[in-house]
Design a protein around this motif. Structure first.
Motif, mmCIF file in Angstrom:
data_model
loop_
_atom_site.group_PDB
_atom_site.id
_atom_site.type_symbol
_atom_site.label_atom_id
_atom_site.label_comp_id
_atom_site.label_asym_id
_atom_site.label_seq_id
_atom_site.Cartn_x
_atom_site.Cartn_y
_atom_site.Cartn_z
ATOM 1 N N SER A 63 0.796 -1.217 0.023
ATOM 2 C CA SER A 63 -0.156 -0.019 -0.185
ATOM 3 C C SER A 63 0.843 1.216 0.061
ATOM 4 C CB SER A 63 -1.025 -0.127 1.261
ATOM 5 O OG SER A 63 -0.363 0.015 2.545
ATOM 6 N N SER A 64 2.015 1.042 0.181
ATOM 7 C CA SER A 64 3.019 2.519 -0.005
ATOM 8 C C SER A 64 4.209 2.360 -0.965
ATOM 9 C CB SER A 64 3.488 2.701 1.249
ATOM 10 O OG SER A 64 4.218 1.407 1.806
ATOM 11 N N ASN A 65 4.460 0.881 -1.389
ATOM 12 C CA ASN A 65 5.741 0.645 -2.244
ATOM 13 C C ASN A 65 5.378 0.346 -3.582
ATOM 14 O OD1 ASN A 65 7.759 1.289 -0.620
ATOM 15 N ND2 ASN A 65 7.255 -0.244 0.778
ATOM 16 N N LEU A 66 6.146 0.768 -4.627
ATOM 17 C CA LEU A 66 5.896 0.433 -5.993
ATOM 18 C C LEU A 66 7.108 0.100 -6.894
ATOM 19 C CD1 LEU A 66 4.588 0.815 -8.861
ATOM 20 C CD2 LEU A 66 4.468 3.219 -8.625
ATOM 21 N N THR A 67 7.230 -0.954 -7.544
ATOM 22 C CA THR A 67 8.532 -1.366 -8.309
ATOM 23 C C THR A 67 7.941 -1.116 -9.703
ATOM 24 O OG1 THR A 67 9.134 -3.103 -6.897
ATOM 25 C CG2 THR A 67 10.113 -3.131 -9.100
ATOM 26 N N LEU A 68 8.826 -0.202 -10.307
ATOM 27 C CA LEU A 68 8.672 0.091 -11.891
ATOM 28 C C LEU A 68 9.689 -0.559 -12.775
ATOM 29 C CD1 LEU A 68 7.447 1.484 -14.535
ATOM 30 C CD2 LEU A 68 8.565 3.629 -13.547
ATOM 31 N N TYR A 69 9.573 -1.452 -13.538
ATOM 32 C CA TYR A 69 10.445 -1.840 -14.359
ATOM 33 C C TYR A 69 10.319 -1.346 -15.664
ATOM 34 C CZ TYR A 69 12.882 -5.324 -17.731
ATOM 35 O OH TYR A 69 13.615 -5.619 -18.774
ATOM 36 N N GLN A 70 11.383 -0.814 -16.420
ATOM 37 C CA GLN A 70 11.242 -0.052 -17.422
ATOM 38 C C GLN A 70 12.297 -0.636 -18.395
ATOM 39 O OE1 GLN A 70 12.820 4.151 -18.044
ATOM 40 N NE2 GLN A 70 10.419 4.529 -17.880
ATOM 41 N N SER A 71 11.845 -0.995 -19.851
ATOM 42 C CA SER A 71 13.011 -1.361 -20.839
ATOM 43 C C SER A 71 12.586 -0.395 -21.972
ATOM 44 C CB SER A 71 12.783 -3.010 -21.262
ATOM 45 O OG SER A 71 11.335 -3.069 -21.667
ATOM 46 N N GLY A 72 13.720 -0.108 -22.823
ATOM 47 C CA GLY A 72 13.230 0.817 -23.893
ATOM 48 C C GLY A 72 14.374 0.731 -24.999
ATOM 49 N N GLU A 73 14.284 1.443 -25.886
ATOM 50 C CA GLU A 73 15.090 1.536 -26.928
ATOM 51 C C GLU A 73 15.402 2.966 -27.322
ATOM 52 O OE1 GLU A 73 16.401 -1.145 -30.718
ATOM 53 O OE2 GLU A 73 14.141 -0.558 -30.626
ATOM 54 N N LEU A 74 16.562 3.551 -27.611
ATOM 55 C CA LEU A 74 16.856 4.876 -27.903
ATOM 56 C C LEU A 74 17.156 4.648 -29.620
ATOM 57 C CD1 LEU A 74 19.456 6.144 -25.392
ATOM 58 C CD2 LEU A 74 16.913 6.614 -25.345
ATOM 59 N N GLU A 85 17.594 -0.821 -20.182
ATOM 60 C CA GLU A 85 16.756 -1.637 -18.964
ATOM 61 C C GLU A 85 17.032 -1.080 -17.562
ATOM 62 O OE1 GLU A 85 16.533 -5.910 -18.738
ATOM 63 O OE2 GLU A 85 16.840 -6.054 -20.977
ATOM 64 N N LEU A 86 16.067 -0.878 -16.761
ATOM 65 C CA LEU A 86 16.463 -0.328 -15.442
ATOM 66 C C LEU A 86 14.968 -0.583 -14.634
ATOM 67 C CD1 LEU A 86 15.901 3.507 -15.148
ATOM 68 C CD2 LEU A 86 16.040 2.520 -17.277
ATOM 69 N N LEU A 87 15.319 -0.611 -13.158
ATOM 70 C CA LEU A 87 14.338 -0.916 -12.083
ATOM 71 C C LEU A 87 14.268 0.260 -11.198
ATOM 72 C CD1 LEU A 87 12.541 -3.375 -11.459
ATOM 73 C CD2 LEU A 87 14.293 -3.896 -9.721
ATOM 74 N N TYR A 88 13.251 0.929 -11.053
ATOM 75 C CA TYR A 88 12.777 1.877 -9.946
ATOM 76 C C TYR A 88 12.126 1.409 -8.860
ATOM 77 C CZ TYR A 88 13.199 5.096 -14.047
ATOM 78 O OH TYR A 88 13.508 5.807 -15.285
ATOM 79 N N GLU A 89 12.330 1.889 -7.670
ATOM 80 C CA GLU A 89 11.750 1.467 -6.542
ATOM 81 C C GLU A 89 11.070 3.174 -6.056
ATOM 82 O OE1 GLU A 89 13.786 -0.354 -3.315
ATOM 83 O OE2 GLU A 89 14.512 -1.789 -4.573
ATOM 84 N N LEU A 90 9.771 2.948 -6.042
ATOM 85 C CA LEU A 90 8.980 4.176 -5.641
ATOM 86 C C LEU A 90 8.291 3.994 -4.352
ATOM 87 C CD1 LEU A 90 8.846 3.894 -9.169
ATOM 88 C CD2 LEU A 90 8.125 6.264 -8.676
ATOM 89 N N GLY A 91 8.286 5.042 -3.720
ATOM 90 C CA GLY A 91 6.887 5.226 -2.887
ATOM 91 C C GLY A 91 5.880 5.787 -3.188
ATOM 92 N N SER A 101 0.568 10.550 -5.193
ATOM 93 C CA SER A 101 1.806 11.266 -4.985
ATOM 94 C C SER A 101 2.923 10.080 -5.305
ATOM 95 C CB SER A 101 1.881 12.078 -3.787
ATOM 96 O OG SER A 101 0.831 13.058 -3.931
ATOM 97 N N LEU A 102 3.970 10.420 -5.795
ATOM 98 C CA LEU A 102 4.895 9.530 -5.878
ATOM 99 C C LEU A 102 6.315 10.046 -5.926
ATOM 100 C CD1 LEU A 102 3.725 7.852 -9.557
ATOM 101 C CD2 LEU A 102 3.670 6.579 -7.530
ATOM 102 N N VAL A 103 7.202 9.133 -5.345
ATOM 103 C CA VAL A 103 8.628 9.887 -5.001
ATOM 104 C C VAL A 103 9.428 8.477 -5.519
ATOM 105 C CG1 VAL A 103 8.706 9.062 -2.606
ATOM 106 C CG2 VAL A 103 10.351 10.576 -3.451
ATOM 107 N N GLY A 128 14.880 10.675 -5.570
ATOM 108 C CA GLY A 128 14.485 11.803 -4.585
ATOM 109 C C GLY A 128 13.318 12.517 -5.068
ATOM 110 N N PHE A 129 13.154 12.509 -6.560
ATOM 111 C CA PHE A 129 11.984 13.611 -7.021
ATOM 112 C C PHE A 129 10.591 13.044 -6.827
ATOM 113 C CE2 PHE A 129 9.374 14.444 -10.977
ATOM 114 C CZ PHE A 129 9.467 16.031 -10.770
ATOM 115 N N GLU A 130 9.834 14.014 -6.192
ATOM 116 C CA GLU A 130 8.504 13.694 -6.099
ATOM 117 C C GLU A 130 7.454 14.232 -6.970
ATOM 118 O OE1 GLU A 130 7.342 14.416 -1.911
ATOM 119 O OE2 GLU A 130 9.636 14.073 -1.413
ATOM 120 N N PHE A 131 6.314 13.693 -7.291
ATOM 121 C CA PHE A 131 5.602 14.156 -8.208
ATOM 122 C C PHE A 131 4.042 13.662 -7.870
ATOM 123 C CE2 PHE A 131 7.408 10.635 -10.231
ATOM 124 C CZ PHE A 131 6.198 10.166 -11.003
#
Length: 160
Positions: A63-74, A85-91, A101-103, A128-131
């Protein structure tokens, strides 16, 4: 008769308040898959890209943590392509009926593009970015939109 009318009136008032009260959506335990294509870059550092293809997988683990897996191509204007490819941990905290609200807490690269130092720097600067985002869930689809209706983070996700 007055008591019956009073009870009916109170029920009607209660139903009206309940309908207009902000409700919190429980994201915990849900997964959403999103695709995004960015083109038409105007900033000098990004002018070398023709497009950036991105696939995101949001996994709301609690209820407070989110994992975001992102893959892409430039995709560069000269035809070169680099995958990442990268993995973000967000609150996160659901603020109201349709606002979240995400951080960014942590960013781990699994595959960095070799010829994109500014892209890498921009991703790493998110720590550390919040939005805040507006969201809407409709028929198995999750829609995100910047709260100021800026198109920077507007995209559609599908339940997975």
């Amino acid at each position: 008769m007055r008591i019956v009318n009073l009870v009916l009136f109170l029920i009607l008032i209660g139903a009206g308040i309940y309908k207009w009260m902000p409700e919190n959506t429980e994201f915990s335990g849900t997964r959403w898959s999103c695709n995004e294509l960015s083109t038409g870059f105007t900033s000098a550092p990004y002018e070398k890209y023709q497009e950036i293809l991105e696939r995101d997988l949001f996994d709301f683990a609690s209820s407070s943590n989110l994992t975001l897996y992102q893959s892409g191509e430039l995709v560069f204007k000269n035809g070169d392509r680099e995958k990442y490819e990268l993995l973000y941990e967000l609150g996160y905290k659901t603020v109201a009926k349709n606002k979240i609200s995400l951080v960014y807490k942590k960013i781990d690269w699994h595959r960095q593009p070799k010829n994109a130092p500014i892209f890498i720097r921009d991703i790493e600067s998110l720590k550390g970015f919040e939005f805040d985002l507006k969201y809407m869930i409709d028929d198995g689809q999750l829609y995100f939109q910047n709260r100021i209706k800026n198109e920077d983070k507007n995209f559609v996700c599908f339940a997975s």
